[in-house]
Write a protein that holds these residues in place. Structure first.
Motif, short mmCIF file in Angstrom:
data_model
loop_
_atom_site.label_atom_id
_atom_site.label_comp_id
_atom_site.label_asym_id
_atom_site.label_seq_id
_atom_site.Cartn_x
_atom_site.Cartn_y
_atom_site.Cartn_z
N VAL A 166 0.85 -1.20 0.00
CA VAL A 166 0.00 0.00 0.00
C VAL A 166 0.88 1.25 0.00
N ILE A 167 1.90 1.24 0.90
CA ILE A 167 2.79 2.42 1.00
C ILE A 167 3.48 2.65 -0.34
N GLY A 199 2.67 1.60 -3.36
CA GLY A 199 1.72 2.00 -4.42
C GLY A 199 1.35 3.46 -4.30
N THR A 200 1.07 3.90 -3.04
CA THR A 200 0.67 5.30 -2.84
C THR A 200 1.82 6.24 -3.21
N VAL A 201 3.04 5.89 -2.73
CA VAL A 201 4.21 6.74 -3.02
C VAL A 201 4.45 6.78 -4.53
N ASP A 202 4.38 5.61 -5.19
CA ASP A 202 4.57 5.57 -6.65
C ASP A 202 3.54 6.44 -7.36
N GLY A 203 2.27 6.33 -6.90
CA GLY A 203 1.19 7.13 -7.49
C GLY A 203 1.47 8.61 -7.36
N ILE A 204 1.97 9.03 -6.18
CA ILE A 204 2.26 10.45 -5.96
C ILE A 204 3.40 10.87 -6.89
N LEU A 205 4.48 10.01 -6.93
CA LEU A 205 5.64 10.35 -7.76
C LEU A 205 5.26 10.42 -9.25
N ASP A 206 4.36 9.52 -9.67
CA ASP A 206 3.96 9.51 -11.09
C ASP A 206 2.90 10.57 -11.39
N GLY A 207 2.49 11.28 -10.40
CA GLY A 207 1.49 12.32 -10.59
C GLY A 207 0.07 11.78 -10.68
N ALA A 244 -0.21 14.64 -3.52
CA ALA A 244 0.44 14.42 -2.22
C ALA A 244 -0.37 15.13 -1.14
N ASP A 245 -1.63 14.80 -1.07
CA ASP A 245 -2.52 15.51 -0.14
C ASP A 245 -2.68 14.75 1.18
N ALA A 246 -3.44 15.34 2.05
CA ALA A 246 -3.60 14.78 3.41
C ALA A 246 -4.15 13.35 3.35
N GLN A 247 -5.05 13.10 2.42
CA GLN A 247 -5.68 11.76 2.34
C GLN A 247 -4.64 10.67 2.06
N HIS A 248 -3.78 10.93 1.04
CA HIS A 248 -2.79 9.91 0.69
C HIS A 248 -1.67 9.80 1.71
N LEU A 249 -1.33 10.98 2.26
CA LEU A 249 -0.28 10.93 3.30
C LEU A 249 -0.80 10.20 4.55
N THR A 250 -2.10 10.36 4.84
CA THR A 250 -2.68 9.65 6.00
C THR A 250 -2.64 8.14 5.76
N THR A 251 -2.92 7.73 4.51
CA THR A 251 -2.85 6.29 4.19
C THR A 251 -1.45 5.77 4.50
N ILE A 252 -0.44 6.52 4.01
CA ILE A 252 0.96 6.09 4.25
C ILE A 252 1.23 6.02 5.75
N LYS A 253 0.75 7.03 6.49
CA LYS A 253 1.00 7.07 7.94
C LYS A 253 0.34 5.87 8.63
#
Ligand code: ADP
Length: 473
Positions: free
Chosen positions: A264-265, A267-275, A279-288
Motif C-alpha cells: 500500500v505504502i 503503491g501510494t508513493v509511486d502514485g504520488i511520484l507519477d502524478g 500528495a494531499d492529506a488523504q494519501h499521506l494519511t494512508t501512508i501514515k
C-alpha cells in the motif's frame, strides 16, 4: 563390528574366560583332592585288613611258611603289589613272585609296615603302588596285631586305572567348562547384538536428522531403557519437526503481514511520484496508517518473541487487578459510547491481590477489550467481571470479558490463540488486526503463571477469561 561391539565382546570374553577358567580350575583341584582322600581311605582300610589277616596267619602258623599264596589272595583285585619280609628283612612273599629270597636293606625296611605280634616283630609289609611302573612308593602303616593301632603315614597310592579315571574326570571338567564358556559367549553376543542394533539405528537416525531429514523416526520394539531412549528420541524428532514447521510458517506469515502495508505504502508513493495521486492529506494519511500498522506488527512480534523465549522482563509488584480493569474500562468506554455499546463492570470487593507487571496486565486487558469492541455490533453489550477463583486447586483471580458479538465458530475456537490466526482473514485485516493480539495475551498471561481461555457460541457472543494466581500473603 562397531567399537562398542568390540568392547562388549572383549568384556564378555574376559569375564567368560576368567569365570570358566577359575571355576574349572577350582573344580579340578577339589575333585583331585577329594579323589585322593577317597583313595587314601580305601587304601587304609585295605592295608589294615591285610595286616590283620597276616597277623592271624602268623599267629596260627608261627611263621611265614607258604604265605605267598595267602598274600596273592589278599591282594585280590586291588591294584599294586604286596611284598612281605620277615623281621630280618628277608623277603618271604611277593604277589609278583620276583623278590622272594631277596634281602631288603634298611631303606626298604623303613618304607614297610612293621607287623608285630604281641610285642614280637614278625615282619614288614610293603605295598608298592602302580603295577609294573616301579615308581610305587612303599606304603607304611604301623600295626600291632591284636590292637590294630593305626598310626603313621598313609600314602595315597593311586593305581594306573584310578589315575586314568582322575584324568578323565579332569578332562570332562575342562571340556564342560569350555562348552559352558562357549555357550555363555554365544548367548552374550546375542544379547549384545540386541543392545547394539537399536543403538546403531538411533545413531543412523540422529545423523539423518542432523542432515535435515526431520521426519526420521526409530522403531520402538522394547519396553526397556532402550525402548524409552527410542521413544524420547522420537519425541525429540517430533518436536524438532514441529518447531521447524512452525518456524517456516512464522517466516511466511511475517513476510505476508509485512507485504500488505508495504504494498500500500509503495503503491501510494509511486502514485504520488507519477502524478497519479496528489500528495494531499488523504494519501499521506494512508501512508501514515500503514506505517503505524508496520510499527505495531514489529512491536507485537518483538513482544511475542521475548515472551516465547522467556526473556520478557516483567516488573512484578503486588497490585490490585480491579484498578487495572477500572482504568481500561474507562478508556474503552469512549469507543464503546461511539459505537453505542453498553460497557458494564462487575467488580466485587475483597478480591485477592495479584503479583504482576502492571503494564503487561494493562496490555492483556486492552487487547481483549479492543477485540470485544471490534466484534460487538452497535447497540450490543460488553461486560467485565472479576472474581476470586480456584484454578486447578490454586487461588487466584479470574477476569472475564463477555460480549454479545458474532461469536467464534467452534472449528476456529481452538486456534484463536495461535500466532497470525484469524477467523475472517479479510475482515480482520481491514480492521487492522495482525492476528497476534490473542497470542500476545496468552504469552503474557502464562508469563505471569496464569491461563487464558475463551468460550463462545456462534451468533450469541464470546467470553474471554484470564486467570492470574493470587499473591502469596
Ligand atoms: P486480530 O488482531 O486479528 O484481532 P487476535 O489474535 O486478537 O487477532 O484474534 C484472533 C482472531 O480471533 C480474530 O481474527 C477474530 O476473528 C477472533 N476473535 C478475537 N476476539 C473475538 C471476539 N471477542 N469475538 C469474536 N471473534 C474474536
Amino acid at each position: 563390528m562397531s567399537r562398542l561391539s568390540y568392547k562388549i565382546f572383549g568384556a564378555l570374553l574376559l569375564t567368560v574366560l576368567l569365570s570358566v577358567g577359575l571355576t574349572s580350575f577350582a573344580a579340578n583341584q577339589l575333585t583331585a583332592s577329594q579323589f585322593r582322600q577317597y583313595i587314601i581311605r580305601g587304601n587304609t582300610e585295605f592295608i589294615t585288613s591285610v595286616e590283620s589277616a597276616l597277623g592271624t596267619y602268623y599267629a596260627q602258623y608261627q611263621g611265614w611258611d607258604n604265605v605267598n599264596g595267602v598274600l596273592i589272595q589278599l591282594l585280590g583285585s586291588n591294584g599294586g603289589r604286596l611284598v612281605l619280609s620277615d623281621a630280618s628283612g628277608l623277603i618271604v612273599a611277593d604277589t609278583q613272585n620276583k623278590w622272594i629270597g631277596y634281602q631288603a636293606d634298611e631303606y626298604s625296611l623303613s618304607n614297610g609296615t612293621l607287623i608285630s605280634i604281641s610285642g614280637t616283630d614278625a615282619g614288614y609289609l610293603y605295598w608298592i603302588g602302580s603295577q609294573g611302573s616301579g615308581s610305587g612308593s612303599g606304603y607304611g602303616k604301623g600295626m600291632q596285631s591284636g590292637q590294630n593301632n593305626s598310626g603313621n603315614a598313609a600314602a595315597g597310592i593311586i593305581s594306573e586305572s584310578q589315575q586314568q579315571l582322575l584324568d578323565e574326570m579332569n578332562r570332562s571338567i575342562w571340556l564342560s567348562g569350555g562348552l559352558a564358556g562357549l555357550a555363555a559367549l554365544g548367548l552374550g553376543l546375542l544379547l549384545a547384538s540386541q543392545i547394539i542394533r537399536p543403538l546403531k539405528a538411533l545413531s543412523r537416525s540422529a545423523r539423518r536428522i542432523a542432515g535435515g531429514e526431520l521426519s526420521q523416526r526409530v522403531k520402538v520394539d522394547s519396553r526397556d531403557e532402550l525402548g524409552e531412549l527410542a521413544e524420547s528420541f522420537n519425541h525429540m524428532a517430533q518436536s524438532l519437526e514441529t518447531n521447524e514447521q512452525s518456524r517456516q510458517r512464522l517466516l511466511a506469515d511475517i513476510a505476508h503481514e509485512l507485504r500488505t502495508p508495504l504494498t500500500v505504502i509503495e503503491g501510494t508513493v509511486d502514485g504520488i511520484l507519477d502524478g497519479v495521486f496528489e500528495a494531499d492529506a488523504q494519501h499521506l494519511t494512508t501512508i501514515k496508517e500503514e506505517s503505524a500498522t508496520l510499527t505495531r506488527l514489529i512491536k507485537d512480534l518483538r513482544d511475542i518473541s521475548l515472551a516465547e523465549s522467556g526473556k520478557l522482563k516483567l516488573e512484578m509488584t503486588q497490585l490490585d487487578i480491579a484498578d487495572i480493569i477500572r482504568r481500561q474500562a474507562k478508556q474503552a468506554s469512549i469507543l464503546a459510547k461511539d459505537k453505542s455499546i453498553a460497557l458494564l463492570s462487575d467488580i466485587p470487593a475483597n478480591l485477592s491481590t495479584v503479583t504482576g507487571d502492571a503494564t503487561r496486565l494493562n496490555q492483556i486487558t486492552a487487547n481483549l477489550l479492543s477485540n470485544a469492541l471490534r466484534h460487538t455490533p452497535a447497540g450490543g453489550q460488553i461486560s467485565l467481571s472479576l472474581k476470586n477463583m480456584l484454578y486447578r486447586d490454586k487461588p487466584g483471580i479470574m477476569v472475564s470479558i463477555t460480549d454479545n458479538g458474532e461469536g467464534i465458530p467452534p472449528a476456529d475456537l481452538p486456534h484463536i490463540f495461535d500466532r497470525f490466526y484469524r477467523v475472517n482473514t479479510s475482515r480482520a485485516r481491514s480492521e487492522g488486526g495482525s492476528g497476534l493480539g490473542l497470542a500476545i495475551v496468552k504469552e503474557m498471561a502464562e508469563a505471569h503463571g496464569g491461563y487464558v481461555w475463551a468460550e463462545s457460541s456462534l451468533g450469541k457472543g464470546s467470553t474471554f477469561n484470564y486467570w492470574l494466581p493470587a499473591s502469596h500473603t
